[in-house]
Design an enzyme around this catalytic site. Structure first.
Site, PDB file in Angstrom:
ATOM      1  CG  HIS A  88      48.468  77.350  24.780  1.00  0.00           C
ATOM      2  ND1 HIS A  88      48.869  76.223  25.456  1.00  0.00           N
ATOM      3  CD2 HIS A  88      47.115  77.423  24.929  1.00  0.00           C
ATOM      4  CE1 HIS A  88      47.804  75.631  26.001  1.00  0.00           C
ATOM      5  NE2 HIS A  88      46.733  76.347  25.697  1.00  0.00           N
ATOM      6  CG  HIS A 143      51.141  72.548  23.612  1.00  0.00           C
ATOM      7  ND1 HIS A 143      50.178  73.476  23.946  1.00  0.00           N
ATOM      8  CD2 HIS A 143      50.503  71.627  22.833  1.00  0.00           C
ATOM      9  CE1 HIS A 143      49.023  73.147  23.400  1.00  0.00           C
ATOM     10  NE2 HIS A 143      49.190  72.019  22.706  1.00  0.00           N
ATOM     11  CD  GLU A 161      53.692  71.030  27.425  1.00  0.00           C
ATOM     12  OE1 GLU A 161      54.193  72.110  27.062  1.00  0.00           O
ATOM     13  OE2 GLU A 161      52.470  70.891  27.658  1.00  0.00           O
TER      14      GLU A 161
END
Length: 395
Positions: free
Chosen positions: A162, A306, A365
């Site tokens: 991303h 991420h 994350e």
């Protein structure tokens, strides 16, 4: 650092001369054993660089060797000299300098150009690391892979699926640098023997899956793309929150693991800054390259970096192997991150990897806050992830 072989030189002698493990010299020079070297042959010495120094009035050759913790013959070798007395005042001397500090300094805005520069530095300093291009982005930017290790346990790490999570790329690159630096200097990290890990694993690193998106977030659009991307971005010319690739497709919603469910329930039904899974699975070149890589390599473990949440996800539809539970427990222990087995999500790289290969896959994350996370979190995240990066190799 490169040296020219003299009569009688061998890799074993170079190993002693520069205090390097023999297997790293073999790997750096793509050799399987200490074959007889030919005079004039170029040999790569990993973990060293050349520093230039001008001989001063009081510079005795033995003093230079002592100052740099080198043997006199190491100085003679890199300067192609036979006699230490042949050096003269004012002459420039090549000094083989051992690398003891990182060459990756990732706490900065980290785009695809900086990644390319840092990859070049790493491979030059540690030539037992190989690099290749696994594919190209929509814009034609290379998607790089780094690879190192001599073992059978096949690990894969990736970052920046991303665009607005670009901080994951320098974190991953600095973790690699830390590992290589400890390896070449025969040091431990947190009490872990890095030499043994190197011999246990075969590591694949894709540090920036989405180079176009990262560059868009950090630098804005190319003029030829501006009108289209502003439309995808809801009419805004502020791209700091952009998550997708340059065609407005969320690369981590592109994989055929119940992709139809994500397609049905995702709100954007057309290219957008985030969350649009595409019109079909695996339409984007970045996602295709990552799928092909996994199919070719048969990885045993996969870790996708991420942001954000300080937690990680490791299950999918009950298909994850039993070792994933042990890994998750260790990841939680060494990082303080929360372990989450299942979430209501499909079509991610980790989901597809577990579904296809029945191997351990993790979506990590990093950090906590609003993407893109501020660089002020960099050091904290790096130290949290160091434990996980290593634990994936030793559990």
């Amino acid at each position: 650092m490169k040296v020219k072989v003299r009569s009688g030189d061998s890799l074993e002698y170079f190993s002693q001369l520069f205090m390097l493990p023999m297997h790293l010299l073999l790997d750096a020079n793509k050799m399987t054993n200490d074959t007889i070297l030919e005079k004039g042959q170029t040999i790569q010495i990993p973990g060293f660089e050349i520093e230039n120094r001008i001989i001063g009035q009081n510079d005795a050759f033995w003093r230079l060797a002592l100052h740099y913790n080198l043997s006199i013959d190491a100085l003679l070798l890199v300067n192609q000299k036979r006699n230490p007395n042949s050096f003269e005042k004012g002459e420039t001397v090549n000094i083989p300098k051992r690398m003891i500090k990182p060459i990756i300094h990732g706490q900065t805005f980290y785009d695809s150009a900086l990644l390319e520069t840092d990859i070049r530095k790493l491979v030059e300093m540690y030539p037992f690391v190989s690099t290749s291009t696994i594919g190209q982005s929509v814009r034609g930017n290379p998607i790089y892979e780094l690879r190192f290790g001599k073992g059978d346990l096949k690990l894969h790490y990736n970052a920046s699926f991303h665009a607005n999570e670009w901080i994951t790329t320098p974190i991953l690159m600095q973790l690699v640098n830390t590992f290589l630096l400890a390896l070449i200097n025969q040091r431990t990290i947190r009490g872990i023997d890095i030499q043994s890990l190197y011999n246990r694993v075969d590591v694949s690193i894709v540090p920036m899956v989405n180079p176009d998106g990262v560059d868009l977030v950090l630098h804005g659009p190319l003029e030829s793309e501006r009108a289209q991307l502003v439309t995808y971005n809801g009419g805004s010319s502020d791209f700091v929150g952009w998550k997708a690739n340059i065609r407005g497709v969320d690369l981590n919603n592109q994989f055929p693991a119940k992709w139809e469910i994500e397609k049905e329930r995702k709100i954007p039904k057309a290219p957008s800054a985030r969350d649009f899974p595409g019109n079909e699975p695996l339409t984007e070149p970045e996602a295709i390259a990552m799928a092909q890589l996994a199919k070719e390599r048969n990885f045993h473990r996969l870790l996708a970096f991420h942001t954000q949440g300080e937690e990680f996800y490791w299950g999918y539809e009950g298909l994850e192997p039993s070792e994933a539970y042990s890994l998750a427990n260790e990841f939680e222990r060494v990082s303080g991150y929360r372990s989450v087995q299942y979430i209501d999500s499909h079509a991610g790289y980790k989901d597809w990897f577990i579904q296809e290969f029945k191997q351990a896959g993790f979506t990590l994350e990093l950090g906590k806050g609003i993407n893109p996370l501020p660089l002020s979190q960099y050091k904290k995240i790096y130290h949290e992830m160091l434990g996980i990066f290593l634990a994936a190799m030793y559990v």
